[in-house]
Design a protein around this motif. Structure first.
Motif, PDB file in Angstrom:
ATOM      1  N   HIS A  53      -7.042  -2.803   6.269  1.00  0.00           N
ATOM      2  CA  HIS A  53      -6.339  -3.471   5.177  1.00  0.00           C
ATOM      3  C   HIS A  53      -7.291  -4.242   4.275  1.00  0.00           C
ATOM      4  O   HIS A  53      -7.149  -4.231   3.048  1.00  0.00           O
ATOM      5  CB  HIS A  53      -5.275  -4.417   5.744  1.00  0.00           C
ATOM      6  CG  HIS A  53      -4.150  -3.709   6.433  1.00  0.00           C
ATOM      7  ND1 HIS A  53      -3.561  -2.562   5.943  1.00  0.00           N
ATOM      8  CD2 HIS A  53      -3.511  -3.982   7.601  1.00  0.00           C
ATOM      9  CE1 HIS A  53      -2.612  -2.158   6.760  1.00  0.00           C
ATOM     10  NE2 HIS A  53      -2.567  -3.005   7.779  1.00  0.00           N
ATOM     11  N   ARG A  78      -8.793  -0.735  -3.534  1.00  0.00           N
ATOM     12  CA  ARG A  78      -7.603  -0.543  -4.354  1.00  0.00           C
ATOM     13  C   ARG A  78      -7.726  -1.320  -5.657  1.00  0.00           C
ATOM     14  O   ARG A  78      -7.396  -0.811  -6.732  1.00  0.00           O
ATOM     15  CB  ARG A  78      -6.370  -0.994  -3.570  1.00  0.00           C
ATOM     16  CG  ARG A  78      -5.038  -0.701  -4.247  1.00  0.00           C
ATOM     17  CD  ARG A  78      -3.875  -1.060  -3.317  1.00  0.00           C
ATOM     18  NE  ARG A  78      -2.615  -0.647  -3.891  1.00  0.00           N
ATOM     19  CZ  ARG A  78      -1.906  -1.383  -4.748  1.00  0.00           C
ATOM     20  NH1 ARG A  78      -2.370  -2.577  -5.114  1.00  0.00           N
ATOM     21  NH2 ARG A  78      -0.770  -0.940  -5.235  1.00  0.00           N
ATOM     22  N   ASN A  88      -7.780  -2.916   0.415  1.00  0.00           N
ATOM     23  CA  ASN A  88      -7.302  -3.713  -0.711  1.00  0.00           C
ATOM     24  C   ASN A  88      -8.415  -3.995  -1.720  1.00  0.00           C
ATOM     25  O   ASN A  88      -8.163  -4.045  -2.932  1.00  0.00           O
ATOM     26  CB  ASN A  88      -6.687  -5.020  -0.213  1.00  0.00           C
ATOM     27  CG  ASN A  88      -5.275  -4.808   0.317  1.00  0.00           C
ATOM     28  OD1 ASN A  88      -4.518  -4.025  -0.232  1.00  0.00           O
ATOM     29  ND2 ASN A  88      -4.933  -5.496   1.391  1.00  0.00           N
TER      30      ASN A  88
END
Length: 292
Positions: A150, A157, A154
């Motif tokens: 994660h 992203r 992120n």
């Protein structure tokens, strides 16, 4: 503490398991522990050692010489490598190591420095995509902890979204592509990368994102009549059945042309419906986009 199998080391370093076993017998840098059932497992430090040693060996250093170097000497030799490809591989290995160590500041620094030097497009193609490709197998086999995934996902992203927002293409295509992930799938990075590639080629993109039911795609297909629906499957839930999904998709939107890329496309047998295509490599994806 992270532990890795010999297969993980092979996937991440490109060194065959057989060669790794030989290194263990001849040199001192690998000392795996064993489970109660006598299966080898490796520490984070040994993963880093294999990544660094494999890189130096690829660019001309003998293993016997590397074995005599200290950790700092190995690192210095890697920094001094002059080949552009070697430096690129070094940075990808750094991203892997920073992810494993949860060193998020250093992870983002690598990406930011590369973006400043080379731009977002080269960062995506030369660092981000190879990094995702390298660790994709670990995501599928759950050897990466959710927190690790994660955190780095992120960061990547955010970079991809900035790249998508800022890309301006002089090319124009009359094609429309819908991007989506099937119900229960949330790994958007590959899909965002495709969004960037399509937008840079002037293709109109309708981005549905993750966890999209087939009935929602049916509504959009009927309303907008896109030329293609495209999904990128890096990792899927254990209960995801691609045959069931394809059957449901074909029954619900039989007129739609579906393109599937990603790790699942590589693994899936070469059988499908006439309206479904599998792109099993980045090259195949790029050729598909170039043809739009």
């Amino acid at each position: 503490m992270n532990v890795f199998t010999i297969k993980d080391l092979e996937n991440l370093s490109g060194i065959k398991a057989h060669t790794i076993r030989i290194w263990e017998q001849r040199y001192s840098f690998l000392k795996p522990k064993r489970t109660d059932t006598n299966i080898r497992y490796y520490s984070t430090d040994e993963l880093k050692a294999v990544l660094n040693i494999a890189l130096l060996n690829k660019y001309g250093f003998k293993i016997s010489h590397i074995d005599k170097m200290s950790t700092e000497e190995v690192r210095q030799k890697i920094i001094e490598l002059s080949h552009a490809e070697a430096q690129q591989e070094r940075l990808i290995n750094d991203l892997v190591q920073y992810m494993v160590d949860l060193d998020i500041v250093s992870f983002e620094d690598v990406l930011n420095q590369y973006i400043r030097a080379r731009g977002i497009e080269r960062t995506i193609t030369q660092l981000v995509f190879p990094f995702l490709d390298k660790i994709g197998i670990l995501w599928m086999t759950n050897f990466i902890q959710p927190a690790q995934e994660h955190l780095v996902a992120n960061i990547i992203r955010q970079k991809l979204i900035v790249g998508i927002e800022n890309v301006h293409s002089s090319m124009r295509s009359d094609k429309t592509v819908v991007l989506f992930l099937p119900e229960g799938e949330y790994h958007e990075l590959g899909l965002l990368y495709l969004y960037y590639l399509l937008k840079s080629k002037g293709v109109q993109v309708l981005y549905l994102g993750s966890d999209v039911p087939v009935r929602d795609m049916e509504f959009l297909v009927n309303a907008k009549k896109p030329d293609f629906l495209l999904t990128h499957l890096t990792s899927v839930p254990a209960n995801f059945n691609i045959d069931k999904f394809l059957n449901h998709f074909h029954q619900t939107v039989p007129q739609a042309r579906l393109v599937i890329s990603g790790q699942l496309a590589v693994c899936y047998p070469r059988k499908s419906f006439p309206q479904v295509e599998f792109k099993r490599s980045l090259q195949e994806v790029m050729e598909f986009i170039a043809g739009l």
